[in-house]
Structure formats: C-alpha cells, structure tokens
Design a protein around this motif. Sequence first.
Motif, PDB file in Angstrom:
ATOM      1  N   UNK A   1       2.064  13.736  11.045  1.00 45.64           N
ATOM      2  CA  UNK A   1       0.601  14.029  10.302  1.00 45.64           C
ATOM      3  C   UNK A   1       0.815  12.962   9.097  1.00 45.64           C
ATOM      4  N   UNK A   2       2.043  12.615   8.453  1.00 47.60           N
ATOM      5  CA  UNK A   2       2.005  11.882   7.543  1.00 47.60           C
ATOM      6  C   UNK A   2       2.284  10.229   7.721  1.00 47.60           C
ATOM      7  N   UNK A   3       2.269   9.810   9.202  1.00 49.13           N
ATOM      8  CA  UNK A   3       2.387   8.611   9.580  1.00 49.13           C
ATOM      9  C   UNK A   3       1.436   7.701   8.611  1.00 49.13           C
ATOM     10  N   UNK A   4       0.079   8.034   8.661  1.00 50.64           N
ATOM     11  CA  UNK A   4      -0.554   7.011   7.920  1.00 50.64           C
ATOM     12  C   UNK A   4      -0.362   6.759   6.445  1.00 50.64           C
ATOM     13  N   UNK A   5       0.159   7.809   6.009  1.00 54.96           N
ATOM     14  CA  UNK A   5       0.763   7.673   4.527  1.00 54.96           C
ATOM     15  C   UNK A   5       2.092   6.732   4.369  1.00 54.96           C
ATOM     16  N   UNK A   6       2.791   6.829   5.317  1.00 51.17           N
ATOM     17  CA  UNK A   6       4.076   6.170   5.427  1.00 51.17           C
ATOM     18  C   UNK A   6       3.757   4.788   5.534  1.00 51.17           C
ATOM     19  N   UNK A   7       2.753   4.486   6.721  1.00 53.08           N
ATOM     20  CA  UNK A   7       2.194   3.038   7.020  1.00 53.08           C
ATOM     21  C   UNK A   7       1.659   2.312   5.578  1.00 53.08           C
ATOM     22  N   UNK A   8       0.799   3.272   4.914  1.00 49.34           N
ATOM     23  CA  UNK A   8       0.231   2.775   3.701  1.00 49.34           C
ATOM     24  C   UNK A   8       1.163   2.399   2.700  1.00 49.34           C
ATOM     25  N   UNK A   9       2.193   3.269   2.497  1.00 53.54           N
ATOM     26  CA  UNK A   9       3.247   2.961   1.436  1.00 53.54           C
ATOM     27  C   UNK A   9       4.128   1.799   1.916  1.00 53.54           C
ATOM     28  N   UNK A  10       4.114   1.683   3.114  1.00 54.43           N
ATOM     29  CA  UNK A  10       5.145   0.346   3.570  1.00 54.43           C
ATOM     30  C   UNK A  10       4.204  -0.787   3.223  1.00 54.43           C
ATOM     31  N   UNK A  11       3.091  -0.885   3.278  1.00 57.33           N
ATOM     32  CA  UNK A  11       2.182  -2.176   3.197  1.00 57.33           C
ATOM     33  C   UNK A  11       2.085  -2.296   1.728  1.00 57.33           C
ATOM     34  N   UNK A  12       2.100  -1.162   1.132  1.00 56.73           N
ATOM     35  CA  UNK A  12       2.110  -1.560  -0.497  1.00 56.73           C
ATOM     36  C   UNK A  12       3.404  -2.215  -1.091  1.00 56.73           C
ATOM     37  N   UNK A  13       4.423  -1.456  -0.471  1.00 59.90           N
ATOM     38  CA  UNK A  13       5.834  -1.942  -0.969  1.00 59.90           C
ATOM     39  C   UNK A  13       5.961  -3.364  -0.437  1.00 59.90           C
ATOM     40  N   UNK A  14       5.479  -3.814   0.813  1.00 56.16           N
ATOM     41  CA  UNK A  14       5.344  -5.139   1.233  1.00 56.16           C
ATOM     42  C   UNK A  14       4.840  -6.074   0.347  1.00 56.16           C
ATOM     43  N   UNK A  15       3.503  -5.821  -0.158  1.00 55.04           N
ATOM     44  CA  UNK A  15       2.806  -6.617  -0.930  1.00 55.04           C
ATOM     45  C   UNK A  15       3.431  -6.895  -2.480  1.00 55.04           C
ATOM     46  N   UNK A  16       3.884  -5.760  -2.825  1.00 60.26           N
ATOM     47  CA  UNK A  16       4.877  -5.737  -4.296  1.00 60.26           C
ATOM     48  C   UNK A  16       5.954  -6.489  -3.967  1.00 60.26           C
ATOM     49  N   UNK A  17       6.742  -6.480  -2.936  1.00 59.40           N
ATOM     50  CA  UNK A  17       7.995  -7.265  -2.861  1.00 59.40           C
ATOM     51  C   UNK A  17       7.665  -8.699  -2.534  1.00 59.40           C
ATOM     52  N   UNK A  18       6.511  -9.121  -2.028  1.00 62.42           N
ATOM     53  CA  UNK A  18       6.197 -10.600  -2.020  1.00 62.42           C
ATOM     54  C   UNK A  18       5.740 -10.971  -3.360  1.00 62.42           C
ATOM     55  N   UNK A  19       5.023 -10.393  -4.043  1.00 60.47           N
ATOM     56  CA  UNK A  19       4.769 -10.551  -5.331  1.00 60.47           C
ATOM     57  C   UNK A  19       6.058 -10.783  -6.273  1.00 60.47           C
ATOM     58  N   UNK A  20       6.966  -9.972  -6.285  1.00 50.87           N
ATOM     59  CA  UNK A  20       8.116 -10.052  -7.112  1.00 50.87           C
ATOM     60  C   UNK A  20       9.038 -11.433  -6.585  1.00 50.87           C
ATOM     61  N   UNK A  21       9.170 -11.618  -5.198  1.00 53.23           N
ATOM     62  CA  UNK A  21       9.714 -12.865  -4.660  1.00 53.23           C
ATOM     63  C   UNK A  21       9.091 -14.033  -4.995  1.00 53.23           C
ATOM     64  N   UNK A  22       7.812 -14.073  -5.273  1.00 60.50           N
ATOM     65  CA  UNK A  22       7.102 -15.414  -5.627  1.00 60.50           C
ATOM     66  C   UNK A  22       7.575 -15.563  -7.445  1.00 60.50           C
ATOM     67  N   UNK A  23       7.328 -14.344  -7.941  1.00 59.86           N
ATOM     68  CA  UNK A  23       7.671 -14.455  -9.464  1.00 59.86           C
ATOM     69  C   UNK A  23       9.086 -14.807  -9.771  1.00 59.86           C
ATOM     70  N   UNK A  24      10.279 -14.549  -8.863  1.00 61.73           N
ATOM     71  CA  UNK A  24      11.429 -14.734  -9.049  1.00 61.73           C
ATOM     72  C   UNK A  24      11.820 -16.312  -8.551  1.00 61.73           C
ATOM     73  N   UNK A  25      10.946 -17.051  -7.933  1.00 60.42           N
ATOM     74  CA  UNK A  25      11.159 -18.655  -7.711  1.00 60.42           C
ATOM     75  C   UNK A  25      11.487 -19.361  -8.693  1.00 60.42           C
TER      76      UNK A  25
END
Length: 286
Positions: A262-286
Amino acid sequence: MVTLPSADVVRVVCVAYHPGAELASFAATLQSATRRPLELVLVDNGTDHAVTEDVAARYGATLLVTGRNLGYGAAANRGASGAHGRWLVVANTDVEWEPGSLDVLLDAAEADGRTGAAGPALLNPDGTVYPSARELPSLGTGVGHALLAKVWPRNPWTRAYQARQERAGEERDTGWLSGACLAVRREAYEAVGGFDEGYFMFFEDVDLGERLGRAGWRNRYVPAARVQHVGGTSWRDRPAPMIRAHHRSAARYLGRRYPGPARLPLRLALRAGLRVRELLELRAAR
C-alpha cells in the motif's frame, strides 16, 4: 592497553579509511579520556595501512585489516566482534577526547540499566555544538528537512529533526545518536544485531537508535561529556561518493520504515525526491 577479557574493559572501535595525523590525535587523547581499562581496535577499510600500523604499534592497539572498504557499520561490527566488556565505543578517527570525557559518558550511561546507547556533545572546530542527538524523522519532518535544510537552515522541520539546538546542554533521551562517537551497552548491541550492514555509510546510526528504542533501550544524550569532532576528513576532497552513499542510505531507511504494497507509491515518490536532491548536491559539489 588492556587486552584480557573482562567485564570492566571498554572496547573502543575506530573505523579508519586512509586516515591522516588525526588518528594519532584520537589515540593520544583517548589515553586521558578514562581511567577504565581500555582496548583499542582499529579497523582499516583502506588500502594503505602505514598510518594505522604506526598508531597501533605506538598505542598498543589491535589492527584489523578488512581487505576492502566494508563501509562504516560493517567495519564497526567486525571491530566489536568478540568483545567481553560491558561497553563498546564506536568513534570516527577525527575525534579528539577531552580529559575524563569517556568516564563522564559511561558514568551517566550506567546510572540507568536501560540505557542502551549514550552519546557525548560533539564540538565543531569553531566550538559550536553539532546536533548529534536527534529525534527519529517522521515523514513530514524528514521531507521538510531534506528539501529546506540547505536553503533555510532554521526551518521548523529541521529544528524538530535536530531536536532544537537550544537543548544542546540538556541531558535527555533522544531518538538516535550520532555514530561519530557512540557508547553502546554490549548486551543491547548484541540483542539488536549491531549495525545493519546494508548501510554502507550514513543512517546506520539512525537505524541502530530506532532498533534500540523498539527493543526497550534508551538512547541517552550526555552533553557533560565533550569531544572535538573535525568531520569528513577522509572524504572532504572527494565528496561525490559520499553524497551518493548518503542518498542511497536515506532511501534504504525510508523504504524499510514505510513497508508494504500500500505504501509503494509513497516509497517511489520518496526515491524520486531523493534522486533529484542527490543530483542537485552533486552539481553543487563540482
């Protein structure tokens, strides 16, 4: 160093990965941190062992060479294996102990037999107190902290997650304690299976604190015990791998906290949000 099996011996486990001069400072300051018998175990996750071999020889420590980078929790578990004392202490290489600090920490922890873990005040290089005693992140708090901490450090979700820094001088129970310097009752550590080795780096301490609490143990913050913590010395020049590890661990933790179909959509949304945040932090660290 004392190496004989004894309930009074405190085993201090220090996980190293290509350390520098900070490891010798760790070992040197540890000598005056307690009057209790100690055994220092250095767990070397790196490939160049010159520093750990030197410090082990100078301070009578046991050196465990893992042969590969196991990650923090798995290496700490190796270092804790076979301990006989009542207390295990897991700490980063870049910690410097104030005189008597470990005694203060363990004395406070022993005041209540249900204290499973105890953590000191971690002082930043500028003397400020790092928020090392935090509440377990709820979904709302975790999302608010993740999205806004960088751009609005004093947002209400981050303040709640970090248990409000104005309480930094108050001894109290908390949701979890930083693994940068953590004393754990061996009975409690073994009862919950130690660190979850599925976390390579980050969130293994959050997960441990949560499991200790669920098992009926207390996580106790003891600010009267103070240690200096430089932070990030082994990876400051190469932040990208740790940014990736941090977000992978966050996804693992949240996925395990919100299980079920039942919480699969929530987990997918959280993973997507974390992925976007990760990409932003990686860009800032360059």
